[in-house]
Write an enzyme that holds these catalytic residues in place. Structure first.
Site, PDB file in Angstrom:
ATOM      1  N   LYS A   1       0.843  -1.205   0.000  1.00  0.00           N
ATOM      2  CA  LYS A   1       0.000   0.000   0.000  1.00  0.00           C
ATOM      3  C   LYS A   1       0.876   1.252   0.000  1.00  0.00           C
ATOM      4  CE  LYS A   1      -3.801  -2.505   2.168  1.00  0.00           C
ATOM      5  NZ  LYS A   1      -4.625  -2.825   3.361  1.00  0.00           N
TER       6      LYS A   1
ATOM      7  N   GLN B   1      -4.530  -1.293   9.637  1.00  0.00           N
ATOM      8  CA  GLN B   1      -4.480  -2.645   9.076  1.00  0.00           C
ATOM      9  C   GLN B   1      -5.010  -3.657  10.095  1.00  0.00           C
ATOM     10  OE1 GLN B   1      -3.710  -3.303   5.909  1.00  0.00           O
ATOM     11  NE2 GLN B   1      -3.948  -5.499   6.095  1.00  0.00           N
TER      12      GLN B   1
ATOM     13  N   ASP C   1     -10.923   2.877   4.195  1.00  0.00           N
ATOM     14  CA  ASP C   1     -11.322   1.467   4.155  1.00  0.00           C
ATOM     15  C   ASP C   1     -12.844   1.315   4.092  1.00  0.00           C
ATOM     16  OD1 ASP C   1      -9.376  -0.564   4.056  1.00  0.00           O
ATOM     17  OD2 ASP C   1      -8.718  -0.114   6.101  1.00  0.00           O
TER      18      ASP C   1
HETATM   19  N1  GUN Z   1      -6.869  -6.768   6.480  1.00  0.00           N
HETATM   20  C1  GUN Z   1      -7.241  -7.555   5.459  1.00  0.00           C
HETATM   21  N2  GUN Z   1      -7.852  -6.837   4.493  1.00  0.00           N
HETATM   22  C2  GUN Z   1      -7.859  -5.556   4.916  1.00  0.00           C
HETATM   23  C3  GUN Z   1      -8.334  -4.342   4.346  1.00  0.00           C
HETATM   24  O1  GUN Z   1      -8.900  -4.276   3.249  1.00  0.00           O
HETATM   25  N3  GUN Z   1      -8.131  -3.236   5.093  1.00  0.00           N
HETATM   26  C4  GUN Z   1      -7.532  -3.276   6.302  1.00  0.00           C
HETATM   27  N4  GUN Z   1      -7.387  -2.145   6.971  1.00  0.00           N
HETATM   28  N5  GUN Z   1      -7.075  -4.380   6.855  1.00  0.00           N
HETATM   29  C5  GUN Z   1      -7.242  -5.517   6.158  1.00  0.00           C
END
Ligand code: GUN
Length: 304
Positions: A52, A96, A119
């Site tokens: 990311k 995350q 998100d």
């Molecule tokens: N953990 C697994 N997928 C995601 C996601 O799309 N966003 C976040 N913040 N954590 C995750």
């Protein structure tokens, strides 16, 4: 032959559009910024968050990686989130998941400013999505819709069956399909006679988190299969069940001792009309949509 819905090509197209948007904002002195919070040392999370942050660099966004220790408390995380909410250079906040057991994940996600919730996990954004109002939409579900639209798969009037009812994928993807005028059925672990329902699907979205859960007998010939699952398998019997006779996968399994399989048994792809492969399908859209959401948040916060 089924059509392969190429996540890499579609993600590259979206990233190119985002990069153009970023250049236009830069000309006005605006650099969209993402704050990524990675707690502790979960190997998969470290890989995701690194990707990311790299995507931000590739597309011209600013990023700030914050790495609290595994022992962090809910209170410490709340004060971090309050600081990020207040920072003018932060347009998107990403916490995350998963978080360590001692922190209250829901309390934290509720503390993120909804206008920075890239998100789309905040209840305000979930409510806006439900009500069909402009919202920051969860990245993976948004990616599913982009794949279908950009591949010219018709959605309106079609029967879309979503297997899985998570807050992060199943529920939001069902709402997005509904907003595109699909007839939507959501199935889950208590659904009776699941194969009878999945066989009715023109579009079948699998988001269960179990390797190869959707078997060929659950799919009608010609259906579009969207596989959201990413499951690593290491057992020989499991490998043979899905990939026996597949030389390319065999070589990968021999080399690494594992391969990735989605929630759809790959043998079901053969009878489909179109499908998203794993790897190389929906997963690649998640980061592209996060970049798109961050730029969108930067514009919305400035009333653009
Ligand atoms: N953990 C697994 N997928 C995601 C996601 O799309 N966003 C976040 N913040 N954590 C995750």
């Amino acid at each position: 032959m089924p059509k392969v819905l190429d996540g890499a090509a579609i993600a590259a197209g979206i990233k190119q559009e985002v990069a153009e948007d970023v250049r236009a904002l830069a000309a006005r002195g605006i650099i969209p910024g993402l704050a990524a919070v990675l707690v502790g040392h979960v190997p998969a999370s470290e890989i995701y968050v690194r990707s990311k942050v790299q995507a931000c660099a590739d597309l011209g966004l600013a990023s700030d990686l914050i790495t609290p220790p595994d022992s962090v408390t809910t209170e410490e995380m709340l004060s971090l989130i309050a600081r990020l909410n207040a920072r003018d250079d932060v347009d998107g906040i990403l916490i995350q998941l998963p978080l360590p057991a001692q922190v209250d994940a829901k309390t934290l996600l509720d503390a993120v400013d909804p206008s920075k919730d890239v998100d789309g996990f905040h209840p305000v954004n979930a409510g806006r999505l439900l009500a069909g109002r402009p919202a920051l939409v969860p990245c993976t579900p948004a990616g599913v819709i982009e794949i279908l639209k950009r591949s010219d798969i018709p959605i309106s009037g079609r029967h879309a069956v979503v297997v899985g009812r998570s807050d992060i994928v199943g529920k939001p993807v069902a709402l997005l399909l509904l907003h595109q005028n699909a007839t939507v059925t959501i199935c889950h672990s208590k659904t009776r006679d699941l194969p009878a329902i999945t066989r009715q699907a023109d579009i079948l979205v699998a988001a269960i988190g179990r390797p190869g859960f959707v078997t060929p007998d659950m799919v009608s010939a010609g259906a579009t299969l969207v596989d959201v699952g990413i499951n690593r398998i290491t057992a020989r019997e499991e490998f043979d069940r899905f990939f026996k006779g597949n030389a390319r996968r065999e070589a990968a399994f021999e080399k690494r001792g594992s391969v990735v399989v989605g929630d759809i048994d790959p043998r079901a792809f053969e009878i489909s009309g179109a499908y998203t492969p794993v790897p190389g399908g929906v997963g690649l859209l998640t980061i592209a949509m996060l970049m798109s959401n961050t730029v969108r948040a930067a514009k919305m916060r400035r009333g653009l």
